[in-house]
Write a protein that holds these residues in place. Structure first.
Motif, short mmCIF file in Angstrom:
data_model
loop_
_atom_site.label_atom_id
_atom_site.label_comp_id
_atom_site.label_asym_id
_atom_site.label_seq_id
_atom_site.Cartn_x
_atom_site.Cartn_y
_atom_site.Cartn_z
N VAL A 119 -83.41 22.91 18.58
CA VAL A 119 -83.87 21.52 18.58
C VAL A 119 -85.35 21.45 18.28
N TYR A 120 -86.13 22.35 18.86
CA TYR A 120 -87.57 22.38 18.56
C TYR A 120 -87.79 22.66 17.08
N THR A 121 -87.08 23.63 16.53
CA THR A 121 -87.24 23.97 15.11
C THR A 121 -86.98 22.76 14.23
N MET A 122 -85.96 22.00 14.57
CA MET A 122 -85.65 20.82 13.77
C MET A 122 -86.70 19.73 13.95
N LYS A 123 -86.91 19.29 15.18
CA LYS A 123 -87.75 18.11 15.44
C LYS A 123 -89.22 18.36 15.14
N ASN A 124 -89.72 19.54 15.50
CA ASN A 124 -91.15 19.78 15.41
C ASN A 124 -91.59 20.51 14.15
N LEU A 125 -90.65 21.12 13.44
CA LEU A 125 -91.00 21.85 12.22
C LEU A 125 -90.30 21.24 11.00
N MET A 126 -88.98 21.33 10.94
CA MET A 126 -88.24 20.86 9.77
C MET A 126 -88.44 19.39 9.50
N PHE A 127 -88.54 18.57 10.57
CA PHE A 127 -88.64 17.13 10.41
C PHE A 127 -90.08 16.63 10.43
N SER A 128 -91.04 17.51 10.51
CA SER A 128 -92.43 17.09 10.67
C SER A 128 -93.07 16.75 9.33
N ASP A 129 -94.04 15.85 9.35
CA ASP A 129 -94.77 15.50 8.14
C ASP A 129 -95.68 16.63 7.68
N TRP A 130 -96.22 17.37 8.62
CA TRP A 130 -97.19 18.39 8.24
C TRP A 130 -96.55 19.60 7.58
N MET A 131 -95.26 19.82 7.81
CA MET A 131 -94.59 21.01 7.28
C MET A 131 -94.16 20.85 5.83
N ALA A 132 -93.74 19.67 5.41
CA ALA A 132 -93.24 19.41 4.06
C ALA A 132 -92.11 20.38 3.69
N TYR A 133 -91.12 20.45 4.56
CA TYR A 133 -89.95 21.31 4.36
C TYR A 133 -89.16 20.85 3.13
N THR A 134 -88.87 21.77 2.22
CA THR A 134 -88.23 21.42 0.95
C THR A 134 -86.90 20.72 1.15
N TYR A 135 -86.15 21.12 2.18
CA TYR A 135 -84.80 20.59 2.36
C TYR A 135 -84.73 19.53 3.46
N ALA A 136 -85.86 18.93 3.78
CA ALA A 136 -85.90 17.92 4.84
C ALA A 136 -84.96 16.76 4.52
N GLY A 137 -84.80 16.42 3.25
CA GLY A 137 -83.96 15.30 2.87
C GLY A 137 -82.51 15.43 3.30
N ASP A 138 -82.07 16.68 3.50
CA ASP A 138 -80.69 16.89 3.97
C ASP A 138 -80.46 16.32 5.36
N TRP A 139 -81.54 16.10 6.10
CA TRP A 139 -81.44 15.69 7.50
C TRP A 139 -81.84 14.23 7.70
N ILE A 140 -81.96 13.51 6.62
CA ILE A 140 -82.38 12.11 6.67
C ILE A 140 -81.19 11.20 6.37
N GLU A 141 -81.11 10.10 7.08
CA GLU A 141 -80.11 9.08 6.80
C GLU A 141 -80.81 7.72 6.69
N GLU A 142 -80.17 6.81 6.00
CA GLU A 142 -80.74 5.47 5.86
C GLU A 142 -80.12 4.55 6.90
N VAL A 143 -80.98 3.99 7.74
CA VAL A 143 -80.54 3.10 8.81
C VAL A 143 -81.33 1.80 8.70
N ASP A 144 -80.64 0.69 8.50
CA ASP A 144 -81.28 -0.63 8.38
C ASP A 144 -82.38 -0.61 7.33
N GLY A 145 -82.09 0.05 6.23
CA GLY A 145 -83.04 0.07 5.12
C GLY A 145 -84.17 1.06 5.25
N LYS A 146 -84.18 1.82 6.33
CA LYS A 146 -85.25 2.81 6.55
C LYS A 146 -84.66 4.22 6.58
#
Length: 591
Positions: free
Chosen positions: A134-161
């Motif tokens: 969970v730490y690896t995901m929330k604090n590294l993979m999903f972080s703005d500072w890391m710019a993880y190449t595959y971050a988009g795989d973990w994003i969903e669109e909710v209410d237009g965001k």
């Protein structure tokens, strides 16, 4: 470097790659290991011994720090020390690795419960926990500072965001990943997870430089019992050495893995690899098509021909530093129509492959060739029609019924064409393409460059004058350090989850290096990951429509689905040939 394990969506980590294929350290060491190999198996019971030498051409890895890796070679090296949650066998059955049991998906498809084994440990003896994931995901993979190449795989669109999914720790070994929208193929994203020890990496949080340079992350010294081998040594552009991990979690009952060392050696050319394999200096390597019959006749060698989920492509640069004509669909169609896929299959691959027209490989249950633009074969291999398309796009003149292809200034069209060094297949392909396009009046300037140079100077891009760090897709106005027009390369798709290939084709895809953009394609990839696609027939229609549009747009020319020929020393036992033949490589042994 060939990554045997199916890495689902990761760039160049394709199913069907038969080995981490590289070669030996030296004649004496290789020969000594070979002499001892016969002692390592008695009455069908394997004992550790010998060194497996894998031969690879040209391209070394970029990093061993997995969250920074975007190339298949890096991910292949990392995979020797980190198994991952699961893998596939040759029939696409899931084989659990770090998972204690199958991932449990809630009935509505919004919650994914992951339970890991309780015998996984970091190198300092501390247990691997759900909190680490969970730490690896929330604090590294999903972080703005890391710019993880595959971050988009973990994003969903909710209410237009666009928002990240929510991982939650349930107990020591179980975590859930919760979504607010349905994605029928998100399970494959979850199974692709890797992990860092929270207690080790937390000190680098927010520190890009520190994280990137952290020695314990770059030498895999934290990996504990999580993979069959441990990192020992890496000499850039020469070799990487792994040693048997005596604490390997899967080896407690039978003692896997069965090699004392696993060595990947990089050769400058495929010819050098072939020579080393023939001499017995390496254990395994991929064999170029023209060498297959020769190696099949050698009694000390066994050769397996296996399907892959790869497709060979000619990429068209539609960014601002590519030839402007490539931004026009008719031009791309013309180029693809002028290149014979049949010649590629017969003259370059020597029959080891099939013509390609889609990003979905024929081995996939989602493949459907109906409606595809089958350019480059049959009636659509037509150089006169290709010239006509060029003229219609404004790149040709006609006199007395004869079309001359020219640029908009009236001069000859000259394009910069790149591919990697060290492969006779790449070389043969490049010259065949040069000849085919030359026949319609387009001149190619061929350059062979090392893979690491290709990555940094021709794929990574940034907006001129900006302070952006180089990435594989920094937006529509970004350009690479060096200009290019055409690149011959390989891409791949997880046969079970083609939606992961969006990384190559959606406008903001992390590996859309060539600047392709089609809003309809973007929307269809979203639909493939929506509640609508829970219906298998609906998903089939979405993939069929995606395949048709992309084959018509031709952001790249789909040239061939290659089969792969992999040579092994005859005394290697335990191999199960197939699209994922390395899924049990920790059980291979000398016998």
């Amino acid at each position: 470097m060939k990554n045997w394990r199916i890495s689902r969506r990761r760039f160049m980590s394709m199913c069907g790659k038969a080995a981490l294929l590289s070669a030996g350290i030296g004649l004496s060491g290789c020969l000594e290991a070979s002499k001892d190999n016969s002692k390592n198996s008695t009455a069908g019971v394997s004992r550790p011994g010998g060194t497996f030498f894998e031969g690879a051409s040209g391209a070394d890895a970029e990093t061993l720090n997995w969250i920074l890796a975007a190339d298949g070679t890096s991910l292949g090296y990392i995979g020797v020390a980190l198994d991952g949650l699961m893998t596939y066998d040759n029939k696409f059955n899931i084989v659990n690795r770090w998972l204690k049991n199958d991932i449990k998906v809630s009935e509505e498809g919004l919650s994914y419960a992951v339970t890991i084994r309780d015998d996984l440990e970091w190198s300092d003896g501390k247990p691997v926990t759900a909190d680490d994931f969970v730490y690896t995901m929330k604090n590294l993979m999903f972080s703005d500072w890391m710019a993880y190449t595959y971050a988009g795989d973990w994003i969903e669109e909710v209410d237009g965001k666009n928002v990240y999914v929510e991982p939650i720790v349930e107990n020591e070994t179980t975590f859930t990943i919760n979504r607010k929208t349905v994605d029928p193929e998100f399970l494959y994203t979850v199974t692709d997870l890797l992990v860092y020890p929270k207690h080790l990496v937390s000190k680098y949080e927010g520190d890009v430089k520190g994280f990137t340079q952290a020695p314990e992350l770059n030498d895999l010294s934290y990996t504990g019992n999580l993979g069959p081998y441990r990192y020992k040594e890496w000499i850039r552009n020469d070799k990487i050495v792994f040693e048997r991990n005596p604490d390997y979690y899967l080896g407690k009952q039978k003692g896997e893995p069965y090699f004392e060392k696993y060595v990947v050696k990089i050769f400058g050319t495929s010819a050098a690899r072939h020579a080393a394999m023939e001499a017995g200096d390496i254990t395994s390597t991929v064999i170029d098509p023209e060498q297959v019959m020769k190696f099949k006749a050698l009694p000390a060698v066994q050769v397996f021909t296996v399907p892959t989920s790869q497709y060979r492509v000619l990429q068209y640069n539609m960014r601002d530093n590519g030839w402007p004509g490539l931004r026009e669909k008719k031009v791309r169609q013309a180029l693809s129509m002028a290149i014979s896929k049949e010649k590629i299959i017969q003259q370059v691959l020597l029959g080891f492959g099939e013509s390609a027209f889609s990003f979905i490989p024929e081995v996939s249950p989602w493949y459907n060739e109906e409606g595809l633009s089958m350019l480059g074969i049959g009636s659509l291999y037509d150089k006169n029609r290709a010239k006509q398309l060029m003229k219609e796009a404004g790149y040709g003149t006609e006199k007395n019924g004869v079309i001359q292809v020219i640029d908009k200034n009236g001069g000859k069209i000259k394009l910069k064409f790149f591919t990697i060094t060290g492969s006779t297949v790449h070389e043969s392909m490049a010259y065949l393409i040069k000849q085919e396009l030359g026949d319609i009046g387009i001149e190619l300037d061929i350059k062979f460059v090392p893979w690491e140079i290709m990555l940094r100077k021709y794929y990574m891009n940034k907006v001129p004058g900006s302070d952006q760090a180089g990435r594989n897709n920094n937006g529509p106005r970004a350009v690479s350090e060096e200009p290019w027009d055409l690149i011959y390369a390989g891409q791949g798709t997880d046969p079970l989850q083609p939606s992961g290939t969006e990384i190559f084709f959606v406008t903001d895809g992390g590996l859309n290096t060539y600047g392709y953009s089609n809003p309809e394609v973007d929307a269809l990839f979203k639909r493939a990951r929506s509640k609508e696609a829970l219906d298998i027939n609906a998903r089939k229609k979405i993939y069929s429509e995606l395949s048709k549009i992309i084959s018509e747009d031709q952001p790249l020319d789909f040239l061939a689905y290659p089969a792969e020929n992999v040579a092994f020393s005859a005394n290697v036992r335990g191999i199960e040939p197939g699209i994922s033949m390395s899924y049990n490589y920790q059980e291979w042994y000398f016998g």
